[in-house]
Design a protein around this motif. Structure first.
Motif, PDB file in Angstrom:
ATOM      1  N   GLY A 275       0.811  -1.292   0.053  1.00  0.00           N
ATOM      2  CA  GLY A 275       0.052   0.009  -0.004  1.00  0.00           C
ATOM      3  C   GLY A 275       0.703   1.176   0.008  1.00  0.00           C
ATOM      4  N   THR A 276       2.083   1.103  -0.428  1.00  0.00           N
ATOM      5  CA  THR A 276       3.014   2.561  -0.211  1.00  0.00           C
ATOM      6  C   THR A 276       3.333   2.714  -1.699  1.00  0.00           C
ATOM      7  OG1 THR A 276       4.886   1.054  -0.165  1.00  0.00           O
ATOM      8  CG2 THR A 276       3.916   1.808   1.877  1.00  0.00           C
ATOM      9  N   ALA A 277       2.692   2.292  -2.844  1.00  0.00           N
ATOM     10  CA  ALA A 277       2.935   2.633  -4.246  1.00  0.00           C
ATOM     11  C   ALA A 277       2.853   4.065  -4.354  1.00  0.00           C
ATOM     12  CB  ALA A 277       2.397   1.760  -5.115  1.00  0.00           C
ATOM     13  N   GLY A 278       3.371   4.544  -5.047  1.00  0.00           N
ATOM     14  CA  GLY A 278       3.189   6.173  -5.439  1.00  0.00           C
ATOM     15  C   GLY A 278       3.520   6.945  -4.225  1.00  0.00           C
ATOM     16  N   MET A 279       3.936   6.678  -3.049  1.00  0.00           N
ATOM     17  CA  MET A 279       4.133   7.454  -1.788  1.00  0.00           C
ATOM     18  C   MET A 279       5.547   8.158  -1.886  1.00  0.00           C
ATOM     19  SD  MET A 279       2.636   5.608   1.331  1.00  0.00           S
ATOM     20  CE  MET A 279       1.086   5.208   1.650  1.00  0.00           C
ATOM     21  N   THR A 280       5.799   9.278  -1.350  1.00  0.00           N
ATOM     22  CA  THR A 280       6.986  10.008  -1.150  1.00  0.00           C
ATOM     23  C   THR A 280       7.840   9.324  -0.472  1.00  0.00           C
ATOM     24  OG1 THR A 280       6.235  11.538   0.499  1.00  0.00           O
ATOM     25  CG2 THR A 280       6.188  12.181  -1.985  1.00  0.00           C
ATOM     26  N   PRO A 281       9.137   9.367  -0.187  1.00  0.00           N
ATOM     27  CA  PRO A 281      10.005   8.654   0.936  1.00  0.00           C
ATOM     28  C   PRO A 281       9.428   9.172   2.320  1.00  0.00           C
ATOM     29  CG  PRO A 281      11.537   9.503  -0.684  1.00  0.00           C
ATOM     30  CD  PRO A 281      10.225  10.162  -1.080  1.00  0.00           C
ATOM     31  N   GLU A 282       9.024  10.333   2.656  1.00  0.00           N
ATOM     32  CA  GLU A 282       8.463  10.791   3.747  1.00  0.00           C
ATOM     33  C   GLU A 282       7.380   9.987   4.061  1.00  0.00           C
ATOM     34  OE1 GLU A 282       9.426  12.782   1.257  1.00  0.00           O
ATOM     35  OE2 GLU A 282      11.145  13.582   2.354  1.00  0.00           O
ATOM     36  N   GLN A 283       6.239   9.882   3.069  1.00  0.00           N
ATOM     37  CA  GLN A 283       5.081   9.111   3.323  1.00  0.00           C
ATOM     38  C   GLN A 283       5.181   7.714   3.684  1.00  0.00           C
ATOM     39  OE1 GLN A 283       3.243  10.352  -0.343  1.00  0.00           O
ATOM     40  NE2 GLN A 283       1.876  11.938   0.313  1.00  0.00           N
ATOM     41  N   LYS A 284       6.212   7.341   2.807  1.00  0.00           N
ATOM     42  CA  LYS A 284       6.543   5.661   3.310  1.00  0.00           C
ATOM     43  C   LYS A 284       7.107   5.475   4.419  1.00  0.00           C
ATOM     44  CE  LYS A 284       7.677   4.623  -1.639  1.00  0.00           C
ATOM     45  NZ  LYS A 284       8.668   3.917  -2.440  1.00  0.00           N
ATOM     46  N   ARG A 285       7.829   6.569   5.054  1.00  0.00           N
ATOM     47  CA  ARG A 285       8.307   6.306   6.520  1.00  0.00           C
ATOM     48  C   ARG A 285       7.338   6.551   7.552  1.00  0.00           C
ATOM     49  NH1 ARG A 285      13.149   8.100   9.372  1.00  0.00           N
ATOM     50  NH2 ARG A 285      14.289   8.584   7.396  1.00  0.00           N
ATOM     51  N   ALA A 286       6.403   7.369   7.277  1.00  0.00           N
ATOM     52  CA  ALA A 286       5.303   7.537   8.051  1.00  0.00           C
ATOM     53  C   ALA A 286       4.331   6.212   8.101  1.00  0.00           C
ATOM     54  CB  ALA A 286       4.181   8.799   7.583  1.00  0.00           C
ATOM     55  N   ALA A 287       4.128   5.701   6.842  1.00  0.00           N
ATOM     56  CA  ALA A 287       3.264   4.324   6.916  1.00  0.00           C
ATOM     57  C   ALA A 287       3.933   3.142   7.716  1.00  0.00           C
ATOM     58  CB  ALA A 287       3.179   3.888   5.311  1.00  0.00           C
ATOM     59  N   ARG A 288       5.291   3.323   7.467  1.00  0.00           N
ATOM     60  CA  ARG A 288       6.043   2.069   8.327  1.00  0.00           C
ATOM     61  C   ARG A 288       5.874   2.465   9.558  1.00  0.00           C
ATOM     62  NH1 ARG A 288      10.013   2.668   3.993  1.00  0.00           N
ATOM     63  NH2 ARG A 288      11.105   4.096   5.132  1.00  0.00           N
ATOM     64  N   LEU A 289       5.839   3.595  10.178  1.00  0.00           N
ATOM     65  CA  LEU A 289       5.816   4.028  11.441  1.00  0.00           C
ATOM     66  C   LEU A 289       4.301   3.325  12.028  1.00  0.00           C
ATOM     67  CD1 LEU A 289       7.008   5.133  14.031  1.00  0.00           C
ATOM     68  CD2 LEU A 289       6.154   7.318  13.311  1.00  0.00           C
ATOM     69  N   ARG A 290       3.294   3.616  11.319  1.00  0.00           N
ATOM     70  CA  ARG A 290       1.728   3.359  11.565  1.00  0.00           C
ATOM     71  C   ARG A 290       1.832   1.931  11.658  1.00  0.00           C
ATOM     72  NH1 ARG A 290      -1.617   6.982  12.233  1.00  0.00           N
ATOM     73  NH2 ARG A 290      -3.538   5.512  11.958  1.00  0.00           N
ATOM     74  N   ALA A 291       2.507   1.240  10.624  1.00  0.00           N
ATOM     75  CA  ALA A 291       2.210  -0.261  10.578  1.00  0.00           C
ATOM     76  C   ALA A 291       2.964  -1.017  11.963  1.00  0.00           C
ATOM     77  CB  ALA A 291       3.317  -0.740   9.550  1.00  0.00           C
ATOM     78  N   ARG A 292       4.225  -0.098  12.400  1.00  0.00           N
ATOM     79  CA  ARG A 292       4.896  -0.859  13.531  1.00  0.00           C
ATOM     80  C   ARG A 292       4.178  -0.614  14.876  1.00  0.00           C
ATOM     81  NH1 ARG A 292      10.213   2.080  11.075  1.00  0.00           N
ATOM     82  NH2 ARG A 292      11.390   0.246  10.225  1.00  0.00           N
ATOM     83  N   THR A 293       3.315   0.701  14.789  1.00  0.00           N
ATOM     84  CA  THR A 293       3.001   1.170  16.187  1.00  0.00           C
ATOM     85  C   THR A 293       1.111   0.808  16.151  1.00  0.00           C
ATOM     86  OG1 THR A 293       2.417   3.230  15.268  1.00  0.00           O
ATOM     87  CG2 THR A 293       4.675   3.025  16.386  1.00  0.00           C
TER      88      THR A 293
END
Length: 525
Positions: A275-293
């Protein structure tokens, strides 16, 4: 992050040997298919007799799950044939933390098929589910720590990657050569595994699920199954409607589609599947953080400040720290996400870091300590993809879906479907990989369209732009069962463990409260 995908994710170009990417569960936890082409034959709904296996439970604790127990069940190769022999089925159980208010047993399946299921990511569930249910996981027959099936790679024209030039083009392939190699591979596998080869599909897994219920001594099961695991959930609802208390199907796969369509739909890049296709690096970082937490956030929002120092708004503290010390926060979150006992301390470290003034490096010391500890090694080992072999994948999908009856017909259908989907790059790979489905031994007809009107109304979850399991397919599954469908914005494949409060509420209402599932929409988080 959501659960694992419907098959194996691929990179832009597929390597030989079908390297597996556990893009749902592992990204969430560590980063943080024979016969007729329609699959619509009439199917008997009466379940085959399944003997009650003996379960000897032994302690098998891992970090974050100190009360975990494991057992190996002996289950029949063919539930309808008592003399067909037995195989091992590895099962785990995590007892409910609130035994006085225990609801029952919740069986989880991460999908794949064949992704590691013995370890259950219970820490990512809404807190009430973990408190009220015994959470049960299992490795699907043919994979993991259950009896594995592995015939090696087929060789020849089977499984050739898409980047080997025109010779791999399904429209140009020699059907006779492909069929010869497919038959040779199947013959080799049958010599090694006998009748088991015809009993790797979802129908056999449904019988295994019934064996698990009997071994547990439970009158009914509740189900939380994701992606390809939703095929097992649908079939169990049809076969054993009176044995289900409640069910949530996360990212449902349509069993009525043809095998060729299912194979091409299972092709996705790692970014698409997560679900991170098309995201900027910052958006991907935020998505990974949400996944982890995800689990931590769900726990914190339902806890008071005495337990969680950043309650009831953990997202605000996470965002504040992410803007100042993203690396320390990411490492700390990865280290504690599967260890609920660490969450109170993590919340205090998060609170201090969120309030830190410029130059106060000591404010991040606790977060760095968690980050240095790292992700638990025993959990990483439990989640390690067993690399289920080609024969396992074929045994499942050749059985579950309808396929063209001839190799030539399969090659033509793949070429036609690929052209209509603008997916020629992966078409040759899937044409060659699934060519054995035209000659694979069968234990019964494909699953076909599944209806379970006598079962409790299940809840289906699906993102509006999910590439792995499109919303249109989820709507078809919901209409047939029938089921309620809860949609959410975005493209995340697997919503049940995303930490989304709206999704959590719906899942708890269905599984814990036992209320009838209902349609709805959650806004994009």
């Amino acid at each position: 992050m959501g659960e694992c995908g419907q098959g194996r994710a691929r990179r832009a170009r597929l390597p030989a040997g079908r390297a597996r990417y556990v893009v749902g569960l592992l990204l969430c936890l560590v980063l943080a298919a024979c016969g007729g082409s329609g699959g619509s034959e009439e199917r008997a709904t009466a379940p085959p007799p399944v003997p009650a296996p003996r379960a000897v439970w032994q302690d098998c604790p891992v970090t974050g799950q100190p009360t975990r127990e494991c057992a190996v069940l002996k289950v029949p190769v063919d539930a309808a044939e008592p003399g067909s022999g037995d195989l091992d089925l590895a099962v785990s159980r995590l007892p409910a933390t609130d035994k006085r208010r225990r609801v029952g047993v919740l069986v989880m399946d991460p999908g794949g098929p064949g992704l590691p299921g013995l370890y259950t990511a219970a820490a990512l569930l809404p807190p009430q589910i973990r408190a009220r249910y015994d959470v049960v996981g299992y490795d699907r027959r043919g994979s993991g720590r259950s009896t594995p099936v592995d015939c090696g790679e087929p060789g020849g024209t089977i499984g050739r990657p898409a980047d080997e030039g025109e010779s791999a083009d399904p429209a140009r392939a020699d059907p006779a050569a492909v069929e010869r190699d497919a038959k040779a591979y199947v013959t080799r596998c049958r010599a090694k595994y006998g009748e088991l080869l015809a009993h790797l599909g979802t129908d056999a897994t449904v019988a295994d699920l019934e064996s698990i219920r009997l071994a547990l001594g439970e009158d009914k099961l509740s189900l939380l199954m994701a992606s390809y695991g939703t095929m097992t959930a649908q079939a169990y609802l049809r076969t054993h409607p009176d044995r289900v208390r409640a069910a949530v199907l996360d990212g449902p796969v349509d069993p009525a589609q043809s095998g060729v369509r299912a194979a091409l739909a299972g092709s996705a890049t790692e970014e698409e599947a997560s679900g991170t296709a098309g995201m900027t690096p910052e958006q991907k970082r935020a998505a990974r953080l949400r996944a982890r937490t995800a689990g931590f956030r769900a726990w914190c929002t339902t806890s008071g400040p005495a337990e969680c120092a950043v309650a009831p708004e953990p997202d605000e503290a996470l965002a504040a720290v992410a803007a100042k010390e993203p690396d320390a926060l990411a490492g700390a979150a990865a280290a504690v996400m599967v260890v609920p006992s660490d969450w109170p301390g993590f919340s205090r470290a998060l609170d201090r870091a969120a309030d830190a003034t410029p130059g106060d490096s000591d404010a991040y010391a606790s977060l760095r300590t968690y980050a240095e500890k790292g992700f638990p090694k025993d959990v990483a080992a439990a989640l390690k993809d067993p690399g289920a072999g080609t024969a396992f994948e074929l045994g499942v999908k050749c059985a579950d879906f309808g396929w063209p009856k001839t190799t030539a017909g399969l090659l033509k259908e793949v070429a036609r479907e690929a052209e209509s989907r603008d997916a020629e790059g992966s078409a040759a790979y899937y044409a060659a990989f699934y060519a054995p489905c035209a000659v694979w031994p069968r234990g019964g007809p494909p699953l076909g369209a599944i209806s379970a009107p006598r079962a409790p109304r299940p809840l289906l979850l699906n993102a509006e732009k999910d590439i792995r399991t499109p919303l249109a397919a989820a709507r078809k599954v919901a209409e047939r069962l029938p089921a309620a469908l809860l949609t959410a914005g975005g493209q995340l494949h697997g919503l049940a463990r995303s930490g989304d409060p709206c999704v959590n509420t719906a899942v708890e209402r269905t599984l814990v409260d036992g209320r009838a599932a209902r349609d709805g929409t959650c806004p994009e988080d």
